[in-house]
Each structure stands twice: as C-alpha cells, then as structure tokens.
Write a protein that holds these residues in place. Structure first.
Motif, PDB file in Angstrom:
ATOM      1  N   TYR A 154     117.252  79.725  77.868  1.00 33.75           N
ATOM      2  CA  TYR A 154     116.351  78.599  78.143  1.00 33.75           C
ATOM      3  C   TYR A 154     115.032  78.778  77.380  1.00 33.75           C
ATOM      4  O   TYR A 154     114.507  77.818  76.813  1.00 33.75           O
ATOM      5  CB  TYR A 154     116.070  78.509  79.644  1.00 33.75           C
ATOM      6  CG  TYR A 154     115.001  77.505  79.981  1.00 33.75           C
ATOM      7  CD1 TYR A 154     115.289  76.143  80.046  1.00 33.75           C
ATOM      8  CD2 TYR A 154     113.680  77.900  80.204  1.00 33.75           C
ATOM      9  CE1 TYR A 154     114.305  75.213  80.331  1.00 33.75           C
ATOM     10  CE2 TYR A 154     112.690  76.970  80.489  1.00 33.75           C
ATOM     11  CZ  TYR A 154     113.009  75.630  80.554  1.00 33.75           C
ATOM     12  OH  TYR A 154     112.035  74.716  80.826  1.00 33.75           O
ATOM     13  N   ALA A 155     114.501  80.002  77.379  1.00 36.53           N
ATOM     14  CA  ALA A 155     113.224  80.253  76.705  1.00 36.53           C
ATOM     15  C   ALA A 155     113.327  79.973  75.207  1.00 36.53           C
ATOM     16  O   ALA A 155     112.410  79.403  74.602  1.00 36.53           O
ATOM     17  CB  ALA A 155     112.780  81.693  76.948  1.00 36.53           C
ATOM     18  N   ILE A 156     114.460  80.355  74.595  1.00 33.94           N
ATOM     19  CA  ILE A 156     114.647  80.106  73.161  1.00 33.94           C
ATOM     20  C   ILE A 156     114.655  78.602  72.882  1.00 33.94           C
ATOM     21  O   ILE A 156     113.982  78.113  71.962  1.00 33.94           O
ATOM     22  CB  ILE A 156     115.959  80.755  72.677  1.00 33.94           C
ATOM     23  CG1 ILE A 156     115.844  82.291  72.746  1.00 33.94           C
ATOM     24  CG2 ILE A 156     116.280  80.324  71.251  1.00 33.94           C
ATOM     25  CD1 ILE A 156     117.134  83.020  72.457  1.00 33.94           C
ATOM     26  N   GLY A 157     115.427  77.852  73.680  1.00 34.56           N
ATOM     27  CA  GLY A 157     115.460  76.396  73.499  1.00 34.56           C
ATOM     28  C   GLY A 157     114.106  75.756  73.743  1.00 34.56           C
ATOM     29  O   GLY A 157     113.687  74.853  73.009  1.00 34.56           O
ATOM     30  N   PHE A 158     113.403  76.240  74.788  1.00 40.91           N
ATOM     31  CA  PHE A 158     112.082  75.689  75.115  1.00 40.91           C
ATOM     32  C   PHE A 158     111.113  75.899  73.951  1.00 40.91           C
ATOM     33  O   PHE A 158     110.391  74.976  73.555  1.00 40.91           O
ATOM     34  CB  PHE A 158     111.564  76.374  76.374  1.00 40.91           C
ATOM     35  CG  PHE A 158     110.171  75.964  76.761  1.00 40.91           C
ATOM     36  CD1 PHE A 158     109.936  74.771  77.423  1.00 40.91           C
ATOM     37  CD2 PHE A 158     109.086  76.770  76.454  1.00 40.91           C
ATOM     38  CE1 PHE A 158     108.651  74.386  77.781  1.00 40.91           C
ATOM     39  CE2 PHE A 158     107.796  76.410  76.795  1.00 40.91           C
ATOM     40  CZ  PHE A 158     107.591  75.208  77.463  1.00 40.91           C
ATOM     41  N   LEU A 159     111.097  77.103  73.395  1.00 39.79           N
ATOM     42  CA  LEU A 159     110.181  77.388  72.285  1.00 39.79           C
ATOM     43  C   LEU A 159     110.537  76.565  71.051  1.00 39.79           C
ATOM     44  O   LEU A 159     109.641  76.093  70.326  1.00 39.79           O
ATOM     45  CB  LEU A 159     110.219  78.881  71.958  1.00 39.79           C
ATOM     46  CG  LEU A 159     109.640  79.817  73.028  1.00 39.79           C
ATOM     47  CD1 LEU A 159     109.836  81.271  72.631  1.00 39.79           C
ATOM     48  CD2 LEU A 159     108.158  79.530  73.253  1.00 39.79           C
ATOM     49  N   ALA A 160     111.848  76.364  70.803  1.00 36.62           N
ATOM     50  CA  ALA A 160     112.272  75.583  69.639  1.00 36.62           C
ATOM     51  C   ALA A 160     111.797  74.128  69.758  1.00 36.62           C
ATOM     52  O   ALA A 160     111.266  73.547  68.792  1.00 36.62           O
ATOM     53  CB  ALA A 160     113.791  75.646  69.495  1.00 36.62           C
ATOM     54  N   PHE A 161     111.967  73.533  70.923  1.00 37.92           N
ATOM     55  CA  PHE A 161     111.554  72.144  71.099  1.00 37.92           C
ATOM     56  C   PHE A 161     110.034  72.007  71.182  1.00 37.92           C
ATOM     57  O   PHE A 161     109.481  70.970  70.793  1.00 37.92           O
ATOM     58  CB  PHE A 161     112.214  71.546  72.343  1.00 37.92           C
ATOM     59  CG  PHE A 161     113.668  71.205  72.132  1.00 37.92           C
ATOM     60  CD1 PHE A 161     114.024  70.056  71.459  1.00 37.92           C
ATOM     61  CD2 PHE A 161     114.657  72.051  72.590  1.00 37.92           C
ATOM     62  CE1 PHE A 161     115.359  69.736  71.259  1.00 37.92           C
ATOM     63  CE2 PHE A 161     115.994  71.744  72.398  1.00 37.92           C
ATOM     64  CZ  PHE A 161     116.354  70.584  71.721  1.00 37.92           C
ATOM     65  N   MET A 162     109.347  73.026  71.676  1.00 31.12           N
ATOM     66  CA  MET A 162     107.890  73.012  71.637  1.00 31.12           C
ATOM     67  C   MET A 162     107.381  73.042  70.203  1.00 31.12           C
ATOM     68  O   MET A 162     106.421  72.360  69.850  1.00 31.12           O
ATOM     69  CB  MET A 162     107.335  74.208  72.418  1.00 31.12           C
ATOM     70  CG  MET A 162     107.246  74.007  73.915  1.00 31.12           C
ATOM     71  SD  MET A 162     106.092  72.686  74.375  1.00 31.12           S
ATOM     72  CE  MET A 162     104.546  73.403  73.833  1.00 31.12           C
TER      73      MET A 162
END
Length: 576
Positions: free
Chosen positions: A96-104
C-alpha cells in the motif's frame, strides 16, 4: 493493523454502495447539482461513518467459579514452539505504501505541469475571473478562478461558448470536487471503484457546466458544434476542469434530454435504508458483561491474598530454584526439591518436593514415571489468625479467576509459562454467500467499418455555404449514430435486468448471512472476553483466537475483492 484493515474494508464497502446507487438510479437523471452533492457526501461518509461506533452492552450470567480442593490431580500442559511466519500485515502495508507514494508523486507532477502552463503568462482580470490566453495546443480548462485557453484555435463565437462553460466551473468551485476525488484516488488507489467514482464526479461536473452555460447562450446548436470541434484537442492538464472530457456524445444527449420529473427525487432516499443497515450490521459493538453476584461481591470485599506457584512439565531447574527461594523469603518455608528427571524432550517426568514450615509437619509431593508430569501448584494462603497455610493445588483451581474462602487469589507465573487447560471451542463463522454468476447476453455486433465519421467544421465560420453543407452533413451523422442506439439500449436493458435478478437473489442470501454474522459477533465477543479473562491477553490461546478473527476479516476482504471484480466484469460487458 487489524483496525486499519477493518476501516479500509468498511470504507470501500460504503464507496461501492454510493457508486451503485448513483450508477443504477441517478446517472440518467438531470438533477446534476443534486448528483454533485450526493457523490461528495458519499466520499465523506465513506471515511467518517466507520469511526462512528455504538457500543451495546449485553449482560450475561457470571461464569461459575471452580472449586478449590487440596489434592493431587494434574492436567497435561504443552508450549508451542516458535516458528518463522511471514507477517502478511506488514507485506500488505508495504505494498500500500509503495502505491500511495507512486500516486502522490503523480499528483505532485500534475501540479508541476499546471504551474508550468501558468508560469510567466499574462493574466487578464475580469470581475471574479482571471483569463490566461496561451499559445500551447491545450484544451481550454479552469483552475479555481483561472480560465486558460488558446484564442487562436477558435472563432469568436466558439470562444464565447467555451468561456461561458469554464465560467460555470470556476464560479461553482468545481476544482474542489476534482481535487477531493484525486485525493481519494491516492488514498484508496487499490480500490477500482474509486476510479469509477472519480470518473462519475468529473462527468457530472461537465453536465452541470453544459446545462448552466446553455442557459446564457442563445444558439444551443452552435454550442454543440463547438463540443464536436473540441474533440480534436485531447491534450489537457490532469487536475483541472477542462472543456473536453472524452464524453461528447453523452454531453450532447444530456443537453437535449427533457428535465427529470421532481418525483424522481425519491431515488436519493434509497441510500438511507442501506446506511442504516450498515450501521446495525457493522457499527454496533456488542460487549458482554457479567452480572454482579453476591458471591462475587464478597470475594472483592475480602483482600487476604493467596499465592499460587505453578509447576508443569516445562518448568526448568532455574524455575524450581526460584520457587524455593521465594517460599523461603516470603513465608519462611524450607523447600527441598529432589529426584528431578526429564525425558529426551527436556520435559519433567519425575520430581519430589518436601515443604517444611517451622514446627509444622513436612509435606511431600512425589511424582514418578516415564511420561511428562501433569500440572500442579504450591498454594500459600493466609488463615484468619494470620498464619500461613501451605498445600498442593488441584489443576482445576490453578487458572484465574478463583476464590478460596472468599479471598482473592493472586497467581504467580514463573517466566510467563502458559497453562494447557483446554479452552471452550470458539464459535464457527457462517459461510459467506457468493454473488450469482452465469452467462451474459452477447453484445450486439457493430461493424466498425460502417461507423460514421463526424464531419469537420469549416475553418471560416462565416462562410454560409460551407456552414450549410456542414449542417447537412452533421444531421446525416446524427441520424446514422441514432441507428446504433436501439441495439445498445436493448443490450444494456438486458444486462440490467439480469443483474437486478441476481442482486435480488444475492440480497436475500446476504440478509440471512448478516443475521448469522450478528449472532457470531456476539458469541465471538463473549468468547474473546472469556479467553482473555481466563488466560490473559498475552497467552497463546488468546493469540490463537485473535488469529481466527483475523482469518475471518481476510475472508471478508476476499469477498469485497470478488464484489469489485464482479462490478468490473459487469461494466466491461455493458461497454462491449
């Protein structure tokens, strides 16, 4: 971590609920402004409602206290060996953190792109709007009070239509809706429904702008021509309201659609029973509390302590030494431990304990054999005259809570050893129903080679002859496009009827499942309290029980993912 997963599951479920209500009931209505607030309220509710929990206390009869007898009865005990296991909670959090950082990062790049377009440009202030005329080939868009366009690409009348459209976006602060939907996409990037939800929000904003703009424009047909011309300009800035949204046909259809009747407002209220059901099913926490009893009150009032020292097959020599030292220090009792034997697993099989206190007779506990010993304990109680009494405790009386002659018992653990009293069987969760599946009607065949192409508007809008030819070609184009509409409408109606029947069947099964889950939650809560009270929150039994609960939550999450796949499949069938 468990609380986070539960919150995500509940929030995703609410998003699905609001999206389905909009998709099947409201998207074809002309209540555009009401739809806007409905969709925004859906986003807010999806994150706020999971935090609102109503606590319901259920009073149950107190658990009978075990009898306390001095005897030599023992119960087997075992300690589970630690083994390496993958913490899937941490793995899920990392993904989740990886996806969150990518979309941020994508969100930040969109802001940078917007800043690059506006940086250094001349701004012309008119009333509450800031007009920016650029030279880049970018579709017209608005961002708060900024309206950006390339005047060289459009005629004067076309530019007037575009600016009226963008003024509506700016005046009604549609940029806030866009940013909120993007933030939710960053937070819930893993949920495909949020992307469909965002698309619905942006589409509805365009309907609002078209509807309001045509009220101020005398030539409604010319406005539609402008929509067709803008279709060639697909370059746009992601976080803005832009004139082209890849839904020109839908926008033209909605512009020419009759206003929905006011009685259709009842559709907005259909969400209320669903939210009430959600609260009753998931937001009521049942807590089981034991009723106060006279016996329990008497136990509380008496405060003379009783110390219990546990001994089982896993008790080490160091543990035995500490028990002897504590009995000597606290109660002046001489304890001699001898004949200690162990098997190949280092389990205690034989032991002799001699206890001598002052002038009292020596008490002896002797166990011999080839099998591991069962659980026993040394108990020291305070008599009414203040003297100490030392004896052997039965296996049934070792676990908390217990009372002896209306006194509290204070159990002493040596190195956090865990007893092996067999706990009651935890309740079994009900089986979750599966959404009905089956074949879908085949989509109507469409020969793309026969698909008409939109006519190209003349460069000179003042050329009446060319415009007359263009209007004739446009009328032919619309007529040919209408020929495809009946087949698609009939197909969509078939799909909706099939899905409605399946949903009705599934809703009945879910109603039964919800009742079973409510009973299971109450039983599970009672069982959790019993295990925690009996074994302690750090015991293996409690951890095992919580593991079962987490397993149930994973099953629920799996169900939610299946629901999302079904939704995507249904959407795909409609589009095809």
């Amino acid at each position: 971590m468990e609380a986070l997963f539960i919150f995500v599951a509940k929030s995703s479920g609410l998003l699905i609920l609001f999206y389905l209500a909009y998709h099947f009931l409201l998207r074809k209505e002309t209540f555009f402004n009401s739809n806007r607030w409905f969709l925004l309220i859906g986003l807010i509710t999806s994150v706020a409602l999971p935090f609102l929990v109503y606590t319901k206390v259920v009073w149950v009869d107190p658990t009978p206290l075990p009898n306390f007898n001095y005897s030599h009865t023992y119960v087997p005990q075992s300690i589970e060996k630690e083994s390496f296991v993958i913490d899937w909670n941490l793995v899920s959090l990392a993904i989740y953190a990886i996806g969150f950082l990518a979309f941020m990062l994508k969100f930040a790049l969109d802001f940078y792109s917007l800043n690059s377009v506006l940086k250094g440009k001349k701004v012309q202030q008119q009333a509450d709007f800031k007009f920016v005329d650029i030279k880049e080939n970018i579709a017209p868009f608005s961002y708060f009070d900024y309206i950006v366009y390339n005047s060289s690409m459009y005629s004067e009348s076309e530019l007037e239509n575009i600016l009226e459209h963008e003024k509506v976006h700016s005046d009604q602060n549609h940029t806030i809706d866009v940013l909120i939907s993007r933030i939710f996409c960053v937070l819930f990037w893993f949920n495909p429904i949020i992307w469909l939800y965002k698309k619905a929000i942006l589409q509805n904003l365009e309907f609002i702008a078209d509807s309001e703009a045509t009220k101020k424009i005398s030539d409604k047909k010319a406005y539609q021509y402008t929509l067709l011309k803008i279709t060639t300009h697909e370059s746009c800035v992601a976080i803005t309201n832009h004139f082209y949204q890849s839904l020109i046909k839908k926008r033209i259809v909605m512009l020419n659609k009759n206003q929905s009747k006011k009685w259709n407002y009842w559709k907005y209220y259909t969400i209320i029973p669903a939210l009430v059901a959600f609260v009753f099913l998931f937001q009521i926490k049942v807590i089981a509390q034991e009723k106060e009893s006279k016996e329990k009150t008497e136990v509380v009032e008496k405060t003379d302590p009783v110390d219990v020292y546990k001994i089982n097959k896993h008790t080490t020599d160091q543990d035995l030494k500490e028990i002897a030292e504590e009995l000597k220090e606290n109660y002046n009792a001489d304890v001699v431990i001898s004949n200690v034997k162990r098997n190949s697993k280092e389990e205690l099989t034989s032991i002799r304990i001699d206890i001598k206190k002052e002038n009292e007779e020596t008490q002896t506990l002797q166990i011999e054999g080839d099998q591991a010993i069962k659980k026993c304990g040394i108990v020291v109680s305070v008599e009414n005259d203040g003297s100490n009494k030392i004896g052997i405790l039965t296996d049934d009386a070792i676990e908390k809570p217990i009372s002896i002659e209306n006194r509290k018992i204070e159990v002493r653990e040596i190195r956090n050893q865990v007893g092996d009293v067999t706990p009651p069987t935890p309740p079994t969760p009900p089986t979750m129903p599966v959404f009905p599946s089956g074949p879908m009607p085949p989509a109507p065949p469409i020969d793309m080679s026969k698909m008409p192409k939109a006519p190209k508007a003349p460069t000179n809008h003042n050329d009446k002859a060319a415009m007359k030819i263009f209007e004739k070609e446009l009328a032919e184009f619309e007529k040919k496009m209408d020929a495809f509409e009946p087949d698609m409408s009939a197909y969509e109606k078939q799909v909706e009827e099939i899905m409605a029947k399946r949903e009705a069947i599934y809703d009945k099964e879910m109603a039964k499942y919800d009742l079973a889950m409510e009973k299971f939650d109450a039983d599970m809560e009672k069982f959790n309290q019993y295990v925690e009270k009996t074994y302690g929150s750090s015991s293996d039994e409690y951890a095992k029980n919580m593991g079962e609960y987490e397993k149930g939550m994973r099953t629920y999450e799996k169900y939610m993912r299946q629901q999302e796949r079904d939704m995507r499949k249904a959407e795909k069938n409609k589009k095809s």
